[in-house]
Scaffold this active site. Structure first.
Site, PDB file in Angstrom:
ATOM      1  CG  HIS A  96      33.689 -32.526   0.070  1.00  0.00           C
ATOM      2  ND1 HIS A  96      34.601 -31.494  -0.023  1.00  0.00           N
ATOM      3  CD2 HIS A  96      33.475 -32.713   1.402  1.00  0.00           C
ATOM      4  CE1 HIS A  96      34.909 -31.081   1.195  1.00  0.00           C
ATOM      5  NE2 HIS A  96      34.248 -31.806   2.075  1.00  0.00           N
TER       6      HIS A  96
ATOM      7  CG  HIS B 267      31.441 -28.689   5.177  1.00  0.00           C
ATOM      8  ND1 HIS B 267      31.436 -28.797   3.797  1.00  0.00           N
ATOM      9  CD2 HIS B 267      32.485 -29.446   5.604  1.00  0.00           C
ATOM     10  CE1 HIS B 267      32.446 -29.565   3.418  1.00  0.00           C
ATOM     11  NE2 HIS B 267      33.096 -29.966   4.501  1.00  0.00           N
TER      12      HIS B 267
ATOM     13  CG  ASP C 233      32.696 -33.348   5.754  1.00  0.00           C
ATOM     14  OD1 ASP C 233      32.836 -33.268   4.518  1.00  0.00           O
ATOM     15  OD2 ASP C 233      33.420 -32.735   6.558  1.00  0.00           O
TER      16      ASP C 233
ATOM     17  CG  HIS D  83      36.290 -37.359   7.896  1.00  0.00           C
ATOM     18  ND1 HIS D  83      35.195 -37.121   7.089  1.00  0.00           N
ATOM     19  CD2 HIS D  83      37.057 -36.241   7.818  1.00  0.00           C
ATOM     20  CE1 HIS D  83      35.303 -35.912   6.549  1.00  0.00           C
ATOM     21  NE2 HIS D  83      36.421 -35.357   6.981  1.00  0.00           N
TER      22      HIS D  83
END
Length: 305
Positions: free
Chosen positions: A78, A237, A241, A264
């Site tokens: 973030h 969101h 990310d 991720h």
């Protein structure tokens, strides 16, 4: 020339670690040209500096975790996203624990901190990673891809098959030539499911997670009283990310990013695949800011804000 940027003054804040539940102090400090974003574990007897780099990302199960010699800094995505959105090239990030505080679960607090510190141009050319050839990573039906593009745009699709998520946009395309990161992306919060939070707590994780820093869902609905900040906050969101995950390459990308159900781990694998193919990218600078892609040739205080 289009110049590198750092912050003008030191800024500090305190927040909660989403996994430890502990109070964590965070300090942002200006850094010299060419430094990059460097995280420093100042709580250790001898502080350890961990520069943000694609090859330094270790664990990616719940967040992007930078690792060096057994020392970790977790949940960097973030803050990295805010740095990308505000065009910050060089920054020291001092933290008193092994995770960056979660704040409100979005990048908004970090944007506010950086803007409060002020942004300063430096006398060195801003370096970009220009993608020259398509690079793609697949994992089952999930994928993430970078294509050549003169600018920075992202297309992200999610598939959560949940009544509350289904009602919102599950696909989003954003080109930062004509979109404000600060207004359209930065405030999107992380989200999670109540039953998963219980499981994580039993494993000693998510002790700091709450409706103060996440959108929480049960099997049917959103539990937060204040609802959503954006109609499509979930996919926004995921894009927030991805912007942070991609920025650990060390420079802004000139590329088009497309992803389906990526996270991720896949985002980091994509960067490693790009870096492994030397003919797939080059480092470029712009002597004339007007020759840079729209969204980066800024006069203002922000990159694509």
């Amino acid at each position: 020339m289009l110049k590198q940027r750092t912050i003008k003054s030191i800024v500090k804040t305190v927040g909660i670690g989403v996994h430890s539940g502990r109070k964590i102090e965070l300090t942002l400090r200006p850094a010299a040209p060419g430094t990059g974003i460097v995280f420093s574990r100042v709580d250790l007897p001898t502080p350890v500096d961990i520069p943000a780099a694609a090859t330094s990302i270790g664990d990616t199960r719940l967040a992007s975790v930078l690792q060096k010699d057994g020392v970790r800094v977790s949940t960097v995505e973030h803050l990295m996203s805010a740095c990308a959105g505000l065009g910050i090239d060089n920054l020291y990030v001092d933290v008193t624990a092994e995770e960056i505080p979660i704040m409100d679960g979005s990048a908004a607090t970090f944007v506010f901190l950086i803007q409060s510190a002020g942004i300063e141009e430096q006398n060195a050319p801003k370096r970009f990673v220009k993608v020259k050839k398509t690079v793609e990573i697949r994992d089952g039906d999930k994928f993430a891809r970078l294509d050549p593009y003169f600018g920075f745009k992202l297309k992200f699709s999610i598939d959560f098959r949940h009544p509350a998520v289904d009602k919102t946009g599950q696909e989003l395309e954003v080109d930062f030539a004509n979109t404000s990161y600060v207004r359209e992306i930065a405030r999107a919060r992380t989200f999670g499911f109540a039953h998963e939070a219980e499981m994580l707590r039993e494993m000693g994780l998510a002790r700091g997670g709450s409706m103060e820093n996440a959108i929480v869902l049960d099997e049917y609905r959103i539990l937060n009283n204040d609802g959503l900040r954006y109609d499509d906050e979930f996919v926004k969101h995921k894009m927030l990310d991805a912007i942070g995950d991609l920025y650990v390459i060390g420079h802004p990308l000139l590329a088009s990013y497309t992803a389906y159900k990526s996270g991720h781990g896949l985002n980091n694998a994509l960067l490693r695949e790009l870096l492994a193919n030397e003919d797939a990218y080059e480092i470029v600078t712009f002597d004339d800011p007007q020759a840079a892609p729209k969204g980066f040739a800024f006069d203002m205080q922000t990159a694509f804000a």
